[in-house]
Design an enzyme around this catalytic site. Structure first.
Site, PDB file in Angstrom:
ATOM      1  N   HIS A   1      -1.313   1.422   7.581  1.00 19.70           N
ATOM      2  CA  HIS A   1      -1.878   1.300   6.239  1.00 19.70           C
ATOM      3  C   HIS A   1      -1.869   2.674   5.576  1.00 19.70           C
ATOM      4  O   HIS A   1      -2.134   3.696   6.221  1.00 19.70           O
ATOM      5  CB  HIS A   1      -3.307   0.759   6.309  1.00 19.70           C
ATOM      6  CG  HIS A   1      -3.918   0.538   4.962  1.00 19.70           C
ATOM      7  ND1 HIS A   1      -3.382  -0.326   4.029  1.00 19.70           N
ATOM      8  CD2 HIS A   1      -5.040   1.079   4.388  1.00 19.70           C
ATOM      9  CE1 HIS A   1      -4.138  -0.324   2.948  1.00 19.70           C
ATOM     10  NE2 HIS A   1      -5.151   0.525   3.135  1.00 19.70           N
TER      11      HIS A   1
ATOM     12  N   CYS B   1       0.828  -1.209   0.000  1.00 20.30           N
ATOM     13  CA  CYS B   1       0.000   0.000   0.000  1.00 20.30           C
ATOM     14  C   CYS B   1       0.862   1.259   0.000  1.00 20.30           C
ATOM     15  O   CYS B   1       0.465   2.298  -0.526  1.00 20.30           O
ATOM     16  CB  CYS B   1      -0.954   0.004   1.185  1.00 20.30           C
ATOM     17  SG  CYS B   1      -0.137  -0.171   2.795  1.00 20.30           S
TER      18      CYS B   1
END
Length: 882
Positions: free
Chosen positions: A836, A528
């Protein structure tokens, strides 16, 4: 100097002798300044040339050697007369200038159509090369001693003293003669990069370097003096300022397959000196301007005398000599003062020079007298109805006609930068073999150096060829083909600029790109951090465009010491193309299949092992890696030797200058080792100044950045400007960090202050949320959609320049105000190891802001959703007139 045998060989070159005869014909005829009459003379001569070619084709087997040679001589003389008339005599006529203007009469426009057809005929002639080869190979003095009736011996023996008309090439022998006999009245202009000039150039009393990237065809002689030579040594500037005091000016460059841009720029400079010398007209003083046949390499091959110029890296501070900086003066690569909007990437996305579809003008000459034929009337009438023309006499078909020798260039498709095919990563995926051993790693920041490669080349649009009968021959219609695409580099043939050039890299009929394409990216195991940076970077339209139109390929530098030889750039381009294919021209809520960037990730891992496995990484570090890697692949100066450290005297001199001037000098020094589109788009600079609190002595260093990391204060809430205040505040150094003051000769209490000295076109701001112990500061940093950083830019110019520098250094876009609009935000939740990354990206007026979470994306829920407390990296783009 030139060896005797080589000199003799050049002295008895039949081409030089016959060119002199053609020159004489043209000089003897001064009967008319009428463009129509001159065009008629050209057509008549063209008919004679075609008749001679036809004789050779029909009767060559039955001709005696002397008869055959005589016809070849006649054919060449006719061709050369047309060449001089079309490229020199006619462009000097007053009517020619008015015929080119926008308010030209219909008759003048028709004359220009005929003129352009004649030029095209010269360019497409395929017979002249064979004629030249035959004349040289079968010269009577070579094969039949005593049979010199064909040759004018007096002309032959005096060839070295018979210089051609201004605007023509001269041989190495003739240049050697000028240097030996007229050195004080001769100016040499070397059109090569400064590094090559300093390494070796022709030895003469007056020689200067005008770098090929420092001027364009719209310049006048005064602009060359004021802009192109701004970083040249004062001696060279003075020599060029005295250009009207010389009797001869000779322009030369390197002539080879790899230097076609230099050769093109040589013709541009020739045009400027002969037709745009408004400040100091050279024609009025009968100053002859020549080019050097076969260029610098031809001079060296004939053992011509050369010399080397040595420069010290700190000469700018000591003597004002900026020649060692090798300024990359690309036209409009950085915006100038007064830019209303950011248009400066046009040249990088297109070509080196902004061609304007103009006809190349060369010096004034006179016309030859030939018997008239009725062909002009037919041609003129035909042009009225069909924009094509006919000549009554026959000519070889275009397939039989060749470009003249001045243009022995390779095919266009050979001119693109050749770089190795990247490894077949898909095969490695299938076999689970990750290493790409042949790829050199990018292990550190791009601070390496080179001999400057050609920066931009100028493509010539292929012409649509529509043939109409010209007797038994053909003429060519000069209309751009609607499907034509610009090739990699120009192929200068005759001394004439290409017609119908494009000023942008996108072709005239190329569909408009949808640069706000929207598509998701698959997470390939903690990737990510990569996905969010890719989405954010592609909010920069200039970056997307150079990879979508493949113009990046022409800037790949295989010699860049820290580059991957194009691997990273090529796989990034493939990814951008794939994303564009899936995500462009979509309706607002239309979804599409996400992209799996696995090959790009493997390419990154093969270059830097940090990104090889599936562990979580810092998105800011990946952003820095990607920009550095792309920069090194596209670094035009990546093989230059590193700059020498400044001497103590130079450092002292630098400290006396304002940061505005010193930083500009350091930026130019930086560009001698690092110059790429990435630098132009993303790189800025800041100064770090140490100051002794006892004596006030300072020491300043200048550091470049592509991602600016600013500290985040430990408060409950703050504004982005608080981060900049923290970044630029005066810091008192601790006891263990005391600076050893060179004036006090010991460690003293001291301070450190950072000052932003260059703000880039696209500013990437990293909010330093993690400390040295990897603890995260989660404070909400508020940032605006429109950010004004003008107060943080060093603006302390006090009027002082280094000794000897009389002109200001290039601004390169560093003109306030500095206002930025928010383009994208990379956000982070969680810790450095278990968090994240997601992204917010502005997709333009039609689509608006979108939120990206790997494969999924959506429009933002409200106007301020992208102003998030989780912001980690901010992407701003400079705007003007706001």
């Amino acid at each position: 100097m030139v060896e005797v045998d080589s000199r003799k060989q050049l002295l008895y070159d039949p081409i030089v002798r016959l060119s002199g005869i053609a020159d004489k014909f043209v000089m003897q005829d001064a009967t008319s300044s009428n463009m129509k009459v001159s065009l008629q003379e050209c057509i008549d001569t063209l008919a004679n040339y075609q008749d001679e070619c036809k004789k050779l084709k029909r009767n060559e087997p039955t001709l005696s050697p002397s008869e055959r040679y005589s016809i070849y001589e006649s054919a060449y003389i006719y061709y050369k007369i047309i060449h001089i008339m079309v490229l020199t005599r006619i462009p000097s006529l007053p009517q020619f200038s008015s015929a080119k203007s926008s308010d030209a009469t219909n008759e003048d426009k028709e004359l220009m159509q005929i003129y352009n057809m004649l030029v095209k005929t010269l360019l497409s002639d395929e017979k002249i090369a064979q004629i030249k080869s035959y004349l040289r190979a079968n010269y009577p003095d070579k094969n039949s001693k005593g049979k010199e009736s064909i040759v004018n011996k007096q002309l032959l023996n005096n060839e070295v003293f018979m210089l051609p008309l201004s605007g023509s090439p001269i041989s190495a022998v003739q240049l050697n003669h000028l240097i030996q006999m007229y050195d004080s009245s001769l100016l040499l202009i070397d059109v090569r990069p400064r590094a090559e000039f300093d390494s070796k150039h022709i030895k003469a009393k007056s020689v200067i370097c005008v770098e090929p990237v420092s001027f364009k065809n719209s310049f006048t002689d005064l602009e060359v003096e004021k802009k192109s030579l701004i970083t040249s040594p004062q001696k060279e500037i003075a020599l060029f300022q005295a250009r009207d005091k010389y009797n001869y000016i000779v322009i030369y460059t390197q002539q080879s397959e790899k230097t076609q841009f230099y050769m093109h720029q040589q013709l541009v400079l020739l045009d400027i000196l002969m037709n745009k010398s408004f400040a100091k007209p050279l024609n009025e003083k009968n100053i002859k301007v020549f080019t050097l046949d076969k260029g610098f390499s031809g001079w060296v091959s004939k053992k011509g005398a050369c010399e080397t110029t040595t420069q010290n890296g700190d000469a700018i501070y000591i003597s004002g000599n900026t020649s060692s900086l090798n300024l990359q003066n690309l036209p409009q690569l950085s915006p100038n003062i007064g830019s209303s909007m950011d248009k400066s990437m046009r040249d990088m996305m297109s070509t080196s020079a902004d061609f304007e579809g103009r006809t190349y003008q060369l010096p004034q000459q006179q016309q030859p007298v030939f018997a008239r034929t009725p062909s002009f009337k037919n041609l003129f009438n035909k042009a009225k109805s069909s924009s094509t023309s006919s000549v009554t006499s026959s000519s070889p078909a275009p397939s039989q006609l060749v470009r003249p020798q001045t243009s022995s260039m390779p095919p266009l498709e050979q001119n693109f930068t050749q770089y190795p095919e990247t490894p077949k990563l898909l095969t490695q995926i299938n076999t689970n073999t990750m290493p790409l051993s042949q790829i050199s790693p990018i292990s550190s920041r791009a601070m390496s150096p080179m001999t400057k490669n050609m920066l931009t080349q100028s493509p010539q649009l292929p012409m649509k060829i529509s043939r109409t009968t010209i007797g038994n021959g053909a003429m060519l219609d000069l209309k751009p083909h609607p499907d034509s695409k610009p090739p990699g580099q120009p192929v200068p043939a005759l001394p004439q600029l290409p017609h119908h050039m494009t000023g942008t890299y996108q072709n005239l009929n190329q569909p408009k790109l949808d640069l706000d394409f929207t598509v998701g990216l698959e997470n390939m195991g903690n990737s990510c951090y990569m996905n969010c940076i890719i989405q954010c970077l592609l909010s920069t339209h200039e970056l997307s465009q150079i990879f979508l139109n493949n113009s990046y390929e022409k800037h790949i530098n295989l010699n860049s010491k820290l580059g991957s030889k194009g691997v990273l750039a090529k796989y990034f381009a493939r990814l951008v193309h794939t994303m564009y294919r899936e995500g462009s021209f979509k309706r607002p809520l239309e979804k599409n299949k996400p992209i799996q960037p696995i090959q790009f990730k493997m390419a990154c891992g093969s270059i830097n092992s940090l990104f090889k496995d599936n562990t979580q990484q810092d998105s800011q570090e990946f952003c820095q890696f990607l920009l550095d890697g792309l920069h090194e692949d596209l670094n035009q100066c990546g093989a230059n030797p590193p700059l020498k450290e400044l001497s103590e005297d130079a450092e002292k001199m630098r400290e006396k200058l304002s940061m505005r001037i010193a930083s500009s000098i350091e930026w130019e020094r930086f560009l001698t080792t690092d110059f790429s589109v990435i630098v132009d788009l993303f790189q800025g600079q800041y100064a770090s100044q140490l100051k002794c609190k006892v004596c006030g002595c300072t020491s300043t260093t200048y550091q470049t950045f592509s991602v600016l990391s600013v500290p985040v204060p430990h408060v409950s809430s703050c504004h982005i400007l608080d981060c900049f205040n923290e970044f630029t505040k005066v810091e008192k150094l601790g006891t263990d960090e005391l600076w050893s003051c060179p004036t006090c000769k010991k460690k003293q209490p001291s301070t450190k202050k950072l000052t932003i000295t260059r703000l880039p076109r696209n500013l990437i701001i990293h909010l330093k949320r993690f400390d040295n112990m990897m603890n995260k500061n989660n404070v909400f940093v508020k940032y605006p959609f429109l950010l004004d950083l003008t107060p943080y830019w060093a603006n302390d110019f006090d009027g002082r320049l280094p000794p000897g520098v009389t002109d200001e250094l290039p601004t390169r876009g560093q003109v306030p105000p500095f206002r930025y609009k928010l383009n994208a935000v990379a956000s982070h939740v969680g810790s450095l190891y278990g968090g994240h990354y997601t992204a917010y990206v502005n997709k333009g007026i039609n689509r608006g802001w979108h939120y990206f979470d790997d494969t999924s994306y959506r429009p933002i829920k409200n106007e301020t959703e992208c102003i998030t407390p989780n912001a980690y990296v901010l992407f701003y783009h400079r705007v003007y007139g706001v």
